[in-house]
Scaffold this motif. Structure first.
Motif, PDB file in Angstrom:
ATOM      1  N   GLY A 177       0.828  -1.197   0.000  1.00  0.00           N
ATOM      2  CA  GLY A 177       0.000   0.000   0.000  1.00  0.00           C
ATOM      3  C   GLY A 177       0.861   1.246   0.000  1.00  0.00           C
ATOM      4  N   THR A 178       0.417   2.266  -0.731  1.00  0.00           N
ATOM      5  CA  THR A 178       1.157   3.529  -0.789  1.00  0.00           C
ATOM      6  C   THR A 178       0.218   4.696  -0.514  1.00  0.00           C
ATOM      7  N   VAL A 179       0.763   5.687   0.172  1.00  0.00           N
ATOM      8  CA  VAL A 179       0.068   6.950   0.394  1.00  0.00           C
ATOM      9  C   VAL A 179       0.908   8.014  -0.296  1.00  0.00           C
ATOM     10  N   SER A 180       0.290   8.746  -1.231  1.00  0.00           N
ATOM     11  CA  SER A 180       1.031   9.793  -1.940  1.00  0.00           C
ATOM     12  C   SER A 180       0.203  11.073  -1.953  1.00  0.00           C
ATOM     13  N   GLU A 181       0.924  12.181  -2.164  1.00  0.00           N
ATOM     14  CA  GLU A 181       0.273  13.478  -2.206  1.00  0.00           C
ATOM     15  C   GLU A 181       0.876  14.279  -3.351  1.00  0.00           C
ATOM     16  N   GLN A 182       0.035  14.674  -4.282  1.00  0.00           N
ATOM     17  CA  GLN A 182       0.451  15.424  -5.469  1.00  0.00           C
ATOM     18  C   GLN A 182       1.582  14.704  -6.224  1.00  0.00           C
ATOM     19  N   GLY A 183       1.455  13.388  -6.341  1.00  0.00           N
ATOM     20  CA  GLY A 183       2.431  12.588  -7.078  1.00  0.00           C
ATOM     21  C   GLY A 183       3.695  12.247  -6.310  1.00  0.00           C
ATOM     22  N   ARG A 184       3.820  12.724  -5.060  1.00  0.00           N
ATOM     23  CA  ARG A 184       5.007  12.462  -4.245  1.00  0.00           C
ATOM     24  C   ARG A 184       4.654  11.391  -3.203  1.00  0.00           C
ATOM     25  N   LEU A 185       5.492  10.345  -3.133  1.00  0.00           N
ATOM     26  CA  LEU A 185       5.271   9.262  -2.172  1.00  0.00           C
ATOM     27  C   LEU A 185       5.468   9.788  -0.754  1.00  0.00           C
TER      28      LEU A 185
END
Length: 144
Positions: A94-102
């Motif tokens: 699972g990954t959490v990213s914001e505005q394309g940044r991990l």
């Protein structure tokens, strides 16, 4: 001969077998039902051996819920195997990213997911995955 002795005693003093030569109807019924069950199981196994498919595991991950805990955020998921083969050592990522940044990632290995069954698991994050772009998927497995 004493009164307590059976009247079926022979002259030599031996008792005769008092069982009847015909089995009871329950014995016949038990034998027939058992034979039918054995034939059905052998037939089903034979059919599966000839016509069964050995398609690989088809894994699908569905998010059940996201909960706040003392350790952070727990994401509960169901891991479904829609395939005909068992999957072992299934890695869920699972990954959490914001505005394309991990921002954060987590992984867990599920030991065993049988064919056409569901396993349950969880990923734990320190960041709230609901406020950001969150993805979860199965990334690999082995065949046992």
């Amino acid at each position: 001969m004493k009164k307590s002795e059976s009247k079926t005693a022979t002259a030599a003093g031996k008792r005769l077998n008092t069982e009847t030569l015909q089995p009871h109807w329950i014995e016949w019924l038990t034998g027939a039902v058992s034979s039918l069950l054995i034939l059905l199981v052998v037939g089903w196994i034979s059919y599966e051996a000839v016509n069964g498919t050995d398609s690989p595991a088809e894994l699908q991950v569905d998010i059940v819920s996201t909960e706040r805990t003392d350790a952070g955020w727990r994401v509960l998921f169901d891991l479904r195997n829609n395939g005909e083969s068992t999957a072992a050592a299934v890695e869920v990522h699972g990954t959490v990213s914001e505005q394309g940044r991990l921002v954060e990632e987590a992984a867990v290995t599920v030991d065993y997911v049988a064919a056409r069954s569901t396993a349950h698991g969880a990923l734990i994050f320190t960041q709230n995955p609901n406020d950001r772009d969150f993805k979860i998927r199965a990334v690999g497995f082995t065949e046992p």
